[in-house]
Each structure stands twice: as structure tokens, then as C-alpha cells.
Design a protein around this motif. Structure first.
Motif, PDB file in Angstrom:
ATOM      1  N   MET A  55       0.826  -1.205   0.000  1.00 18.66           N
ATOM      2  CA  MET A  55       0.000   0.000   0.000  1.00 18.66           C
ATOM      3  C   MET A  55       0.864   1.260   0.000  1.00 18.66           C
ATOM      4  O   MET A  55       2.040   1.224   0.373  1.00 18.66           O
ATOM      5  CB  MET A  55      -0.890  -0.011   1.244  1.00 18.66           C
ATOM      6  CG  MET A  55      -1.913  -1.131   1.280  1.00 18.66           C
ATOM      7  SD  MET A  55      -3.351  -0.833   0.237  1.00 18.66           S
ATOM      8  CE  MET A  55      -4.289   0.295   1.274  1.00 18.66           C
ATOM      9  N   PRO A  56       0.285   2.404  -0.386  1.00 21.92           N
ATOM     10  CA  PRO A  56       1.021   3.660  -0.284  1.00 21.92           C
ATOM     11  C   PRO A  56       1.519   3.904   1.138  1.00 21.92           C
ATOM     12  O   PRO A  56       0.845   3.574   2.115  1.00 21.92           O
ATOM     13  CB  PRO A  56      -0.028   4.704  -0.697  1.00 21.92           C
ATOM     14  CG  PRO A  56      -0.959   3.969  -1.600  1.00 21.92           C
ATOM     15  CD  PRO A  56      -1.036   2.589  -1.029  1.00 21.92           C
ATOM     16  N   LYS A  57       2.720   4.450   1.244  1.00 23.79           N
ATOM     17  CA  LYS A  57       3.347   4.827   2.520  1.00 23.79           C
ATOM     18  C   LYS A  57       3.740   3.623   3.380  1.00 23.79           C
ATOM     19  O   LYS A  57       3.860   3.738   4.591  1.00 23.79           O
ATOM     20  CB  LYS A  57       2.432   5.750   3.345  1.00 23.79           C
ATOM     21  CG  LYS A  57       1.861   6.916   2.577  1.00 23.79           C
ATOM     22  CD  LYS A  57       2.914   7.868   2.081  1.00 23.79           C
ATOM     23  CE  LYS A  57       2.311   9.091   1.413  1.00 23.79           C
ATOM     24  NZ  LYS A  57       3.327  10.005   0.834  1.00 23.79           N
ATOM     25  N   SER A  58       3.966   2.459   2.752  1.00 18.45           N
ATOM     26  CA  SER A  58       4.300   1.258   3.534  1.00 18.45           C
ATOM     27  C   SER A  58       5.734   0.797   3.337  1.00 18.45           C
ATOM     28  O   SER A  58       6.108  -0.272   3.809  1.00 18.45           O
ATOM     29  CB  SER A  58       3.351   0.110   3.178  1.00 18.45           C
ATOM     30  OG  SER A  58       3.522  -0.303   1.826  1.00 18.45           O
ATOM     31  N   ALA A  59       6.567   1.594   2.664  1.00 20.53           N
ATOM     32  CA  ALA A  59       7.924   1.147   2.332  1.00 20.53           C
ATOM     33  C   ALA A  59       8.749   0.810   3.563  1.00 20.53           C
ATOM     34  O   ALA A  59       9.445  -0.208   3.600  1.00 20.53           O
ATOM     35  CB  ALA A  59       8.635   2.205   1.490  1.00 20.53           C
ATOM     36  N   ASP A  60       8.703   1.651   4.586  1.00 22.29           N
ATOM     37  CA  ASP A  60       9.526   1.412   5.779  1.00 22.29           C
ATOM     38  C   ASP A  60       9.186   0.077   6.418  1.00 22.29           C
ATOM     39  O   ASP A  60      10.080  -0.644   6.881  1.00 22.29           O
ATOM     40  CB  ASP A  60       9.347   2.549   6.792  1.00 22.29           C
ATOM     41  CG  ASP A  60      10.007   3.842   6.361  1.00 22.29           C
ATOM     42  OD1 ASP A  60      10.823   3.803   5.411  1.00 22.29           O
ATOM     43  OD2 ASP A  60       9.715   4.890   6.969  1.00 22.29           O
ATOM     44  N   LYS A  61       7.911  -0.247   6.467  1.00 23.91           N
ATOM     45  CA  LYS A  61       7.504  -1.517   7.073  1.00 23.91           C
ATOM     46  C   LYS A  61       7.966  -2.695   6.226  1.00 23.91           C
ATOM     47  O   LYS A  61       8.450  -3.703   6.766  1.00 23.91           O
ATOM     48  CB  LYS A  61       5.971  -1.554   7.230  1.00 23.91           C
ATOM     49  CG  LYS A  61       5.489  -2.750   8.024  1.00 23.91           C
ATOM     50  CD  LYS A  61       6.097  -2.757   9.429  1.00 23.91           C
ATOM     51  CE  LYS A  61       5.681  -3.970  10.226  1.00 23.91           C
ATOM     52  NZ  LYS A  61       6.330  -4.009  11.556  1.00 23.91           N
ATOM     53  N   HIS A  78      -0.809  -2.741  -4.943  1.00 25.18           N
ATOM     54  CA  HIS A  78       0.266  -3.679  -5.247  1.00 25.18           C
ATOM     55  C   HIS A  78       1.554  -2.977  -5.645  1.00 25.18           C
ATOM     56  O   HIS A  78       2.589  -3.616  -5.776  1.00 25.18           O
ATOM     57  CB  HIS A  78      -0.176  -4.651  -6.341  1.00 25.18           C
ATOM     58  CG  HIS A  78      -1.280  -5.570  -5.895  1.00 25.18           C
ATOM     59  ND1 HIS A  78      -1.081  -6.894  -5.566  1.00 25.18           N
ATOM     60  CD2 HIS A  78      -2.602  -5.337  -5.696  1.00 25.18           C
ATOM     61  CE1 HIS A  78      -2.230  -7.431  -5.192  1.00 25.18           C
ATOM     62  NE2 HIS A  78      -3.165  -6.499  -5.266  1.00 25.18           N
ATOM     63  N   VAL A  79       1.465  -1.654  -5.847  1.00 25.69           N
ATOM     64  CA  VAL A  79       2.660  -0.856  -6.171  1.00 25.69           C
ATOM     65  C   VAL A  79       2.774   0.364  -5.264  1.00 25.69           C
ATOM     66  O   VAL A  79       3.525   1.293  -5.541  1.00 25.69           O
ATOM     67  CB  VAL A  79       2.654  -0.398  -7.645  1.00 25.69           C
ATOM     68  CG1 VAL A  79       2.629  -1.593  -8.584  1.00 25.69           C
ATOM     69  CG2 VAL A  79       1.498   0.554  -7.942  1.00 25.69           C
ATOM     70  N   GLY A  80       2.048   0.349  -4.155  1.00 28.65           N
ATOM     71  CA  GLY A  80       1.933   1.546  -3.331  1.00 28.65           C
ATOM     72  C   GLY A  80       3.230   2.086  -2.775  1.00 28.65           C
ATOM     73  O   GLY A  80       3.369   3.292  -2.559  1.00 28.65           O
ATOM     74  N   ALA A  81       4.201   1.202  -2.519  1.00 28.96           N
ATOM     75  CA  ALA A  81       5.476   1.636  -1.937  1.00 28.96           C
ATOM     76  C   ALA A  81       6.642   1.423  -2.895  1.00 28.96           C
ATOM     77  O   ALA A  81       7.802   1.529  -2.496  1.00 28.96           O
ATOM     78  CB  ALA A  81       5.728   0.882  -0.631  1.00 28.96           C
ATOM     79  N   ILE A  82       6.356   1.143  -4.148  1.00 32.85           N
ATOM     80  CA  ILE A  82       7.411   0.633  -5.034  1.00 32.85           C
ATOM     81  C   ILE A  82       8.499   1.650  -5.334  1.00 32.85           C
ATOM     82  O   ILE A  82       9.683   1.287  -5.413  1.00 32.85           O
ATOM     83  CB  ILE A  82       6.796   0.074  -6.333  1.00 32.85           C
ATOM     84  CG1 ILE A  82       7.829  -0.792  -7.060  1.00 32.85           C
ATOM     85  CG2 ILE A  82       6.249   1.185  -7.222  1.00 32.85           C
ATOM     86  CD1 ILE A  82       7.246  -1.684  -8.119  1.00 32.85           C
ATOM     87  N   ILE A  83       8.169   2.911  -5.479  1.00 36.51           N
ATOM     88  CA  ILE A  83       9.206   3.886  -5.807  1.00 36.51           C
ATOM     89  C   ILE A  83      10.203   4.035  -4.662  1.00 36.51           C
ATOM     90  O   ILE A  83      11.424   4.050  -4.874  1.00 36.51           O
ATOM     91  CB  ILE A  83       8.575   5.236  -6.188  1.00 36.51           C
ATOM     92  CG1 ILE A  83       7.874   5.102  -7.547  1.00 36.51           C
ATOM     93  CG2 ILE A  83       9.629   6.346  -6.238  1.00 36.51           C
ATOM     94  CD1 ILE A  83       7.180   6.366  -8.029  1.00 36.51           C
ATOM     95  N   GLU A  84       9.704   4.086  -3.438  1.00 38.06           N
ATOM     96  CA  GLU A  84      10.604   4.170  -2.283  1.00 38.06           C
ATOM     97  C   GLU A  84      11.464   2.912  -2.164  1.00 38.06           C
ATOM     98  O   GLU A  84      12.648   2.988  -1.824  1.00 38.06           O
ATOM     99  CB  GLU A  84       9.803   4.379  -0.997  1.00 38.06           C
ATOM    100  CG  GLU A  84       9.101   5.718  -0.906  1.00 38.06           C
ATOM    101  CD  GLU A  84       7.733   5.734  -1.585  1.00 38.06           C
ATOM    102  OE1 GLU A  84       7.023   6.735  -1.439  1.00 38.06           O
ATOM    103  OE2 GLU A  84       7.373   4.739  -2.262  1.00 38.06           O
ATOM    104  N   LEU A  85      10.872   1.753  -2.470  1.00 35.92           N
ATOM    105  CA  LEU A  85      11.619   0.494  -2.381  1.00 35.92           C
ATOM    106  C   LEU A  85      12.695   0.414  -3.460  1.00 35.92           C
ATOM    107  O   LEU A  85      13.833   0.024  -3.182  1.00 35.92           O
ATOM    108  CB  LEU A  85      10.660  -0.691  -2.503  1.00 35.92           C
ATOM    109  CG  LEU A  85       9.653  -0.851  -1.369  1.00 35.92           C
ATOM    110  CD1 LEU A  85       8.686  -1.994  -1.671  1.00 35.92           C
ATOM    111  CD2 LEU A  85      10.344  -1.096  -0.029  1.00 35.92           C
ATOM    112  N   VAL A  86      12.339   0.778  -4.678  1.00 32.80           N
ATOM    113  CA  VAL A  86      13.320   0.766  -5.771  1.00 32.80           C
ATOM    114  C   VAL A  86      14.443   1.755  -5.478  1.00 32.80           C
ATOM    115  O   VAL A  86      15.624   1.476  -5.704  1.00 32.80           O
ATOM    116  CB  VAL A  86      12.636   1.079  -7.111  1.00 32.80           C
ATOM    117  CG1 VAL A  86      13.665   1.356  -8.193  1.00 32.80           C
ATOM    118  CG2 VAL A  86      11.733  -0.083  -7.534  1.00 32.80           C
ATOM    119  N   ASP A  87      14.080   2.913  -4.971  1.00 33.34           N
ATOM    120  CA  ASP A  87      15.075   3.926  -4.662  1.00 33.34           C
ATOM    121  C   ASP A  87      16.012   3.454  -3.540  1.00 33.34           C
ATOM    122  O   ASP A  87      17.226   3.664  -3.596  1.00 33.34           O
ATOM    123  CB  ASP A  87      14.371   5.217  -4.250  1.00 33.34           C
ATOM    124  CG  ASP A  87      15.333   6.367  -4.053  1.00 33.34           C
ATOM    125  OD1 ASP A  87      16.019   6.722  -5.038  1.00 33.34           O
ATOM    126  OD2 ASP A  87      15.414   6.913  -2.948  1.00 33.34           O
TER     127      ASP A  87
END
Length: 285
Positions: free
Chosen positions: A59-65, A92-101
């Protein structure tokens, strides 16, 4: 954050949750499911090695978790070899940019899904008129605009292989989205189904909150091609999976899975297809 990557202007945190939120389950020694609010992400690979992938991106804003859970399983400063997307809906792509970065890794998706992940095309609008519960009614609040993953995005190989998942093959399972894929490992019949079917009645607020198990068709409010969705479920049922994980709901295996999936495949029109809605054109056959 990479300047070439961006979300749609409508991307935002969605305040939705379930009883499974924050729960991680080792489905198999090399398959770990983690629930982010109302959706699952999967870590595929043996935790004794550094060779693993992330399937879907929450989900959006879930990268840290997601990063925290990944490091708990595979070690501090670990990173997956790639992110494999079953499809590109916001959950299904909500945190993908932060994760890729953060990880600087490639992303793979089906060729037909690329327009929605390169800023070129929006998905069909969510359908709040569809027969179902309160989740459908609030679906217009869900982000719908395309994201752009820039040069990090790759089309998954067209021969059915999956980068860094040597035992798995991808299967085109459209309907929920044009380029939706499911991932299948023949040797032990493990299925990662995405939203081709789910194991919770996703349009029911009560079912979403409690995560009551029930094999259902793809989420109604975001499915625009029911004829293809029906064919995809029949394709997956024919594989006779022994264990299945899905984008929403909990893992299923054994007789409960086989009976439930067979029932869905044989009675898709009455179980999955809504009686009315923007993308429903009578009953399907």
C-alpha cells in the motif's frame, strides 16, 4: 528518490486495515507472506541465502515496514534481487518507488501492464456501482492514475521464465487487469495468484476486517473484464495447486483449496460476477 520515477497525482495513504495487518506467515520455508493493511506482499527465497525476490509492493506509505520485515527475515542491509509485480493496481505498487530507490533494483511486469507503470495510461475507473459492499462504494477514493518507474521497469521475459525465480513460471491471468500474471512452481504446485482470485470476500467490509477465509473472484470494483477473469480462474484451477497465496486473504492448501477453487471455476458467474455494475454485460458463459 530517482527523479525519473513518480506516482500519479492521486497517490495518497489509504486508511484501511484488517485483522491481518502487520502479520507475517512462513507459508513454506522459502515463501513468506506479509500483510500490509489489506494486501499481501511475498518474499520468495530461502532466508539462509541472499537470493530472493519481493512479489508486489504493498500500500502507499508502507515502504519502511516492508524494508523492516525484509531485513528481519534476510538480515540487515539485505535487498531482493528484483520486484516482480502481479499487476500495477495502487495496493500492489503503493510503496514501489521508495523500495526501488532504497534498494536500486529492477522491477518486472507483463508487457500489457507497462502502460500503467510508465505514466502512459490510467486503469479503468473503479466501479462504485458494482454489486457488493461498502468497499466498492468508497473505491473512487482509490488512486487510479498511472505511476512511472522509468528505466527501472522491465517487461518480464516472454518465455514464461521469471528473473531470479528459477523454479517458477509466470502465467498470464488477465481480467482483473490486462497484464495480470500469476506465478507457479510445478515441482510442489505452489501458486502465487495475485488478484486472479482471492481468499477473502474483498468487497465485504466485514470480511476484509476479519479476514474470513472464502475463495472469491477478483475484487469486483477494480475488475473490468469478467470474461477474461473467468478464463484465468479456470486456467489456474487446471493446475491443481497444492498451496496458494493471493493478494488479499490468507494462504490456503490441500482439500480446502482444491474444493474451493474448483467450486469457483465451475460457478464463476454466480460466485464472482456481480449482477450489475459498469463493467458487467449480462451473465458470462
Amino acid at each position: 528518490m530517482g527523479k525519473e520515477m513518480h506516482y500519479g497525482d492521486d497517490y495518497k495513504y489509504i486508511p484501511a486495515t484488517s485483522a491481518g495487518n502487520g502479520v507475517g506467515i512462513e507459508v513454506l520455508p522459502d515463501l513468506f507472506s506479509f500483510t500490509v493493511q489489506i494486501v499481501n506482499v511475498f518474499l520468495v527465497g530461502n532466508p539462509e541465502t541472499e537470493d530472493f525476490v519481493l512479489v508486489d509492493a504493498g500500500m502507499p506509505k508502507s515502504a519502511d515496514k516492508i524494508i523492516s520485515v525484509t531485513e528481519e527475515r534476510f538480515g540487515t542491509n539485505c535487498r531482493p534481487k528484483a520486484i516482480i509485480l502481479t499487476h500495477g493496481h495502487f495496493d500492489h505498487v503503493g510503496a514501489i518507488i521508495e523500495l526501488v530507490d532504497h534498494w536500486n533494483i529492477p522491477v518486472y511486469a507483463h508487457e500489457l501492464e507497462l502502460p500503467f507503470l510508465t505514466g502512459k495510461e490510467s486503469y479503468p475507473e473503479p466501479d462504485p456501482t458494482v454489486e457488493g459492499g461498502i468497499i466498492a462504494k468508497i473505491s473512487p477514493l482509490f488512486p487510479n492514475e498511472p505511476i512511472d518507474l522509468g528505466h527501472h521497469l522491465n517487461a518480464i521475459p516472454d518465455d514464461g521464465t521469471i528473473p531470479h525465480m528459477p523454479d517458477y513460471k509466470w502465467i498470464h491471468t488477465p481480467g482483473h487487469t490486462p497484464g495480470h500474471i500469476s506465478l507457479f512452481r510445478e515441482k510442489d504446485k505452489t501458486l502465487i495468484a495475485g488478484d486472479a482470485f482471492v481468499t477473502v470476500k474483498q468487497d465485504s467490509l466485514y470480511s476484509v476486517l476479519t479476514q474470513a477465509q472464502e475463495i472469491s473472484g477478483p475484487p469486483r470494483y477494480l475488475t473490468s473484464d469478467w470474461k477474461s477473469a473467468k478464463a484465468s480462474v479456470r486456467k489456474l484451477e487446471a493446475l491443481k495447486p497444492s498451496v496458494a497465496v493471493t493478494g488479499h486473504g490468507t494462504a490456503l492448501s490441500g482439500e480446502k483449496l482444491s474444493r474451493g477453487l474448483e467450486k469457483l471455476a465451475n460457478n464463476f458467474d454466480s460466485i464472482a460476477v456481480p449482477d450489475y455494475g459498469r463493467y458487467v454485460d449480462g451473465r458470462l458463459h
